[in-house]
Enzyme design. Sequence first.
Site, PDB file in Angstrom:
ATOM      1  N   TYR A   1      18.347  20.327  43.212  1.00  0.00           N
ATOM      2  CA  TYR A   1      17.550  20.731  42.048  1.00  0.00           C
ATOM      3  C   TYR A   1      17.728  22.223  41.786  1.00  0.00           C
ATOM      4  CZ  TYR A   1      13.290  21.211  39.142  1.00  0.00           C
ATOM      5  OH  TYR A   1      12.387  21.467  38.137  1.00  0.00           O
TER       6      TYR A   1
ATOM      7  N   ARG B   1       3.911  14.841  43.340  1.00  0.00           N
ATOM      8  CA  ARG B   1       3.554  16.258  43.249  1.00  0.00           C
ATOM      9  C   ARG B   1       2.125  16.448  43.760  1.00  0.00           C
ATOM     10  NH1 ARG B   1       6.592  18.214  37.662  1.00  0.00           N
ATOM     11  NH2 ARG B   1       6.382  16.072  36.963  1.00  0.00           N
TER      12      ARG B   1
ATOM     13  N   PHE C   1       6.636  13.792  31.387  1.00  0.00           N
ATOM     14  CA  PHE C   1       5.313  14.429  31.374  1.00  0.00           C
ATOM     15  C   PHE C   1       5.247  15.530  30.308  1.00  0.00           C
ATOM     16  CE2 PHE C   1       3.392  18.249  33.695  1.00  0.00           C
ATOM     17  CZ  PHE C   1       2.149  18.112  33.114  1.00  0.00           C
TER      18      PHE C   1
ATOM     19  N   THR D   1       3.503  23.078  36.749  1.00  0.00           N
ATOM     20  CA  THR D   1       2.688  22.709  35.594  1.00  0.00           C
ATOM     21  C   THR D   1       2.087  21.329  35.831  1.00  0.00           C
ATOM     22  OG1 THR D   1       4.116  24.047  34.188  1.00  0.00           O
ATOM     23  CG2 THR D   1       2.749  22.411  33.087  1.00  0.00           C
TER      24      THR D   1
ATOM     25  N   ASN E   1      26.669  19.076  28.139  1.00  0.00           N
ATOM     26  CA  ASN E   1      26.603  18.205  26.958  1.00  0.00           C
ATOM     27  C   ASN E   1      25.683  18.762  25.869  1.00  0.00           C
ATOM     28  OD1 ASN E   1      28.484  16.385  27.896  1.00  0.00           O
ATOM     29  ND2 ASN E   1      26.963  15.213  29.050  1.00  0.00           N
TER      30      ASN E   1
HETATM   31  P1  NAD Z   1       9.411  14.419  34.246  1.00  0.00           P
HETATM   32  O1  NAD Z   1      10.110  13.827  35.415  1.00  0.00           O
HETATM   33  O2  NAD Z   1       8.112  13.825  33.840  1.00  0.00           O
HETATM   34  O3  NAD Z   1      10.346  14.401  32.970  1.00  0.00           O
HETATM   35  C1  NAD Z   1      11.739  14.443  33.027  1.00  0.00           C
HETATM   36  C2  NAD Z   1      12.261  13.416  32.055  1.00  0.00           C
HETATM   37  O4  NAD Z   1      13.696  13.449  32.067  1.00  0.00           O
HETATM   38  C3  NAD Z   1      11.849  11.984  32.411  1.00  0.00           C
HETATM   39  O5  NAD Z   1      11.394  11.315  31.275  1.00  0.00           O
HETATM   40  C4  NAD Z   1      13.144  11.368  32.948  1.00  0.00           C
HETATM   41  O6  NAD Z   1      13.196   9.976  32.775  1.00  0.00           O
HETATM   42  C5  NAD Z   1      14.180  12.124  32.134  1.00  0.00           C
HETATM   43  N1  NAD Z   1      15.513  12.152  32.736  1.00  0.00           N
HETATM   44  C6  NAD Z   1      15.827  12.430  34.030  1.00  0.00           C
HETATM   45  N2  NAD Z   1      17.154  12.382  34.193  1.00  0.00           N
HETATM   46  C7  NAD Z   1      17.691  12.067  32.985  1.00  0.00           C
HETATM   47  C8  NAD Z   1      19.007  11.865  32.516  1.00  0.00           C
HETATM   48  N3  NAD Z   1      20.073  11.965  33.340  1.00  0.00           N
HETATM   49  N4  NAD Z   1      19.186  11.564  31.207  1.00  0.00           N
HETATM   50  C9  NAD Z   1      18.139  11.430  30.375  1.00  0.00           C
HETATM   51  N5  NAD Z   1      16.865  11.611  30.768  1.00  0.00           N
HETATM   52  C10 NAD Z   1      16.644  11.939  32.053  1.00  0.00           C
HETATM   53  O7  NAD Z   1       9.253  15.971  34.549  1.00  0.00           O
HETATM   54  P2  NAD Z   1       8.532  17.130  33.721  1.00  0.00           P
HETATM   55  O8  NAD Z   1       7.518  17.722  34.618  1.00  0.00           O
HETATM   56  O9  NAD Z   1       8.130  16.660  32.382  1.00  0.00           O
HETATM   57  O10 NAD Z   1       9.713  18.193  33.614  1.00  0.00           O
HETATM   58  C11 NAD Z   1      10.443  18.402  32.421  1.00  0.00           C
HETATM   59  C12 NAD Z   1      11.432  19.534  32.635  1.00  0.00           C
HETATM   60  O11 NAD Z   1      10.737  20.736  32.983  1.00  0.00           O
HETATM   61  C13 NAD Z   1      12.430  19.268  33.762  1.00  0.00           C
HETATM   62  O12 NAD Z   1      13.695  19.737  33.377  1.00  0.00           O
HETATM   63  C14 NAD Z   1      11.908  20.081  34.904  1.00  0.00           C
HETATM   64  O13 NAD Z   1      12.922  20.487  35.783  1.00  0.00           O
HETATM   65  C15 NAD Z   1      11.268  21.256  34.184  1.00  0.00           C
HETATM   66  N6  NAD Z   1      10.217  21.865  35.008  1.00  0.00           N
HETATM   67  C16 NAD Z   1       9.009  21.239  35.165  1.00  0.00           C
HETATM   68  C17 NAD Z   1       8.059  21.803  35.993  1.00  0.00           C
HETATM   69  C18 NAD Z   1       6.701  21.181  36.201  1.00  0.00           C
HETATM   70  O14 NAD Z   1       5.918  21.695  36.999  1.00  0.00           O
HETATM   71  N7  NAD Z   1       6.350  20.107  35.525  1.00  0.00           N
HETATM   72  C19 NAD Z   1       8.328  23.013  36.658  1.00  0.00           C
HETATM   73  C20 NAD Z   1       9.575  23.606  36.490  1.00  0.00           C
HETATM   74  C21 NAD Z   1      10.510  23.038  35.648  1.00  0.00           C
HETATM   75  N1  UDP Z   2       2.016  19.187  48.897  1.00  0.00           N
HETATM   76  C1  UDP Z   2       0.990  18.781  49.722  1.00  0.00           C
HETATM   77  N2  UDP Z   2       0.563  17.487  49.666  1.00  0.00           N
HETATM   78  C2  UDP Z   2       1.101  16.581  48.803  1.00  0.00           C
HETATM   79  C3  UDP Z   2       2.143  17.000  47.937  1.00  0.00           C
HETATM   80  C4  UDP Z   2       2.583  18.310  48.023  1.00  0.00           C
HETATM   81  O1  UDP Z   2       0.469  19.560  50.521  1.00  0.00           O
HETATM   82  O2  UDP Z   2       0.647  15.424  48.800  1.00  0.00           O
HETATM   83  C5  UDP Z   2       2.444  20.598  48.941  1.00  0.00           C
HETATM   84  C6  UDP Z   2       3.943  20.805  49.068  1.00  0.00           C
HETATM   85  O3  UDP Z   2       4.356  20.817  50.407  1.00  0.00           O
HETATM   86  C7  UDP Z   2       4.095  22.157  48.388  1.00  0.00           C
HETATM   87  C8  UDP Z   2       3.002  22.186  47.342  1.00  0.00           C
HETATM   88  O4  UDP Z   2       2.065  21.183  47.731  1.00  0.00           O
HETATM   89  O5  UDP Z   2       3.848  23.187  49.324  1.00  0.00           O
HETATM   90  C9  UDP Z   2       3.489  21.867  45.940  1.00  0.00           C
HETATM   91  O6  UDP Z   2       4.256  20.691  46.011  1.00  0.00           O
HETATM   92  P1  UDP Z   2       4.851  19.978  44.718  1.00  0.00           P
HETATM   93  O7  UDP Z   2       5.677  18.844  45.213  1.00  0.00           O
HETATM   94  O8  UDP Z   2       3.764  19.675  43.754  1.00  0.00           O
HETATM   95  O9  UDP Z   2       5.759  21.084  44.010  1.00  0.00           O
HETATM   96  P2  UDP Z   2       6.781  22.204  44.520  1.00  0.00           P
HETATM   97  O10 UDP Z   2       6.154  23.466  44.050  1.00  0.00           O
HETATM   98  O11 UDP Z   2       6.903  22.184  46.003  1.00  0.00           O
HETATM   99  O12 UDP Z   2       8.051  21.877  43.830  1.00  0.00           O
END
Ligand code: NAD
Ligand code: UDP
Length: 324
Positions: free
Chosen positions: A147, A188, A15, A177, A101
């Site tokens: 996580y 999510r 994403f 996000t 890595n």
């Molecule tokens: P996402 O799941 O869409 O993207 C993660 C990507 O990593 C995917 O394309 C997945 O295939 C790849 N991936 C997973 N494990 C892998 C591995 N072992 N080797 C290679 N690729 C691998 O999630 P995102 O929302 O785009 O999140 C991106 C990063 O930002 C993540 O590290 C996540 O923890 C961090 N993050 C995102 C949010 C959010 O709200 N979106 C919040 C906090 C942190």
């Molecule tokens: N949640 C919800 N309904 C859903 C999915 C999530 O009420 O269908 C709630 C979940 O319990 C949490 C918040 O929404 O309190 C955000 O959840 P998400 O999985 O998006 O991210 P988190 O911040 O918990 O990692």
Amino acid sequence: MNQKQRILITGGAGFLGSQLCEMLVARGDDVICIDNFFTSQKVNVAHLLDKPNFELIRHDIIVPIWLEVDQIYNLACPASPCHYQFNPIKTIKTSVMGAINVLGLAKRCNARVLQASTSEVYGDPEVHPQTENYRGSVNPIGPRACYDEGKRAAETLFMEYHRMNKVDIRIVRIFNTYGPRMHPFDGRVVSNFIRQALAGEPLTIFGDGSQTRSFCYRDDLLNAIVQMMENESGFIGPVNIGNPNEFTIRELAELVIELTGSSSQIAETDLPIDDPVRRQPDISLAREKLQWQPTVELREGLQRTIDWFRIIDLEHYQPPTPNF
Ligand code: NAD
Ligand code: UDP
């Protein structure tokens, strides 16, 4: 930084990663995207494949890779609770071995490396809003620990490679996000609610919906992490990146129903274990060090996300786990 950079984005088909690839390719940098496609699919980067400055490698980040790069954005990690709980051991390996890595690669290449950390390092916080010096309240044996603790260990590794080996690091703690290209079946809250509202299905609120989150639009987030990567002031973080406007999950559900014009109802279901009660970033540090703050309000960002969900064909998206 005006010179063309060779930039590696791990998790670059996801994403956030796919939009980052698009931004950096458009800017003219040489971008290498590596991904194992666990929670994403090639369609996210298919439009970049014919660009001369874009390269896609199917690779799992728990295995070392030999490349020559100037910058690394380490985004590889499943981010949604149902994705990261699908195979918790693999999630920890991805965070910890992935960090080792990319840090080893950065050390050898003398590259700058940015870690996509998370607000989950604060766990279920007793301090509100969360500041970077708050050390968090994580249950180390709960279902979110794979996580949360993986990301905490990754931060430790980043700091130690920096202190011991002078690796040039950046750490950003990303708060919830959302935006176009979220996996529609990632479980999510934003993707669930929009998908459910557009299908006329009940919106599933976990618990009574009084828990809060602060939602940041994708483009605001990406602008911040690029600014952090390019910051030359010596500031390495960790820095909170998110939108400080806090909403209850019930308010979010009501807003999604309003913006989609849906006739869906709201249905309460069980609250998952260790679900954080409140979450709101204090972004004073980002404001001060990066002169950054979010610009897209929830209503506007949700509308853009809904517009995207309306045009995608859900049949093209396979749920990566049965838990959505
Ligand atoms: P996402 O799941 O869409 O993207 C993660 C990507 O990593 C995917 O394309 C997945 O295939 C790849 N991936 C997973 N494990 C892998 C591995 N072992 N080797 C290679 N690729 C691998 O999630 P995102 O929302 O785009 O999140 C991106 C990063 O930002 C993540 O590290 C996540 O923890 C961090 N993050 C995102 C949010 C959010 O709200 N979106 C919040 C906090 C942190
Ligand atoms: N949640 C919800 N309904 C859903 C999915 C999530 O009420 O269908 C709630 C979940 O319990 C949490 C918040 O929404 O309190 C955000 O959840 P998400 O999985 O998006 O991210 P988190 O911040 O918990 O990692």
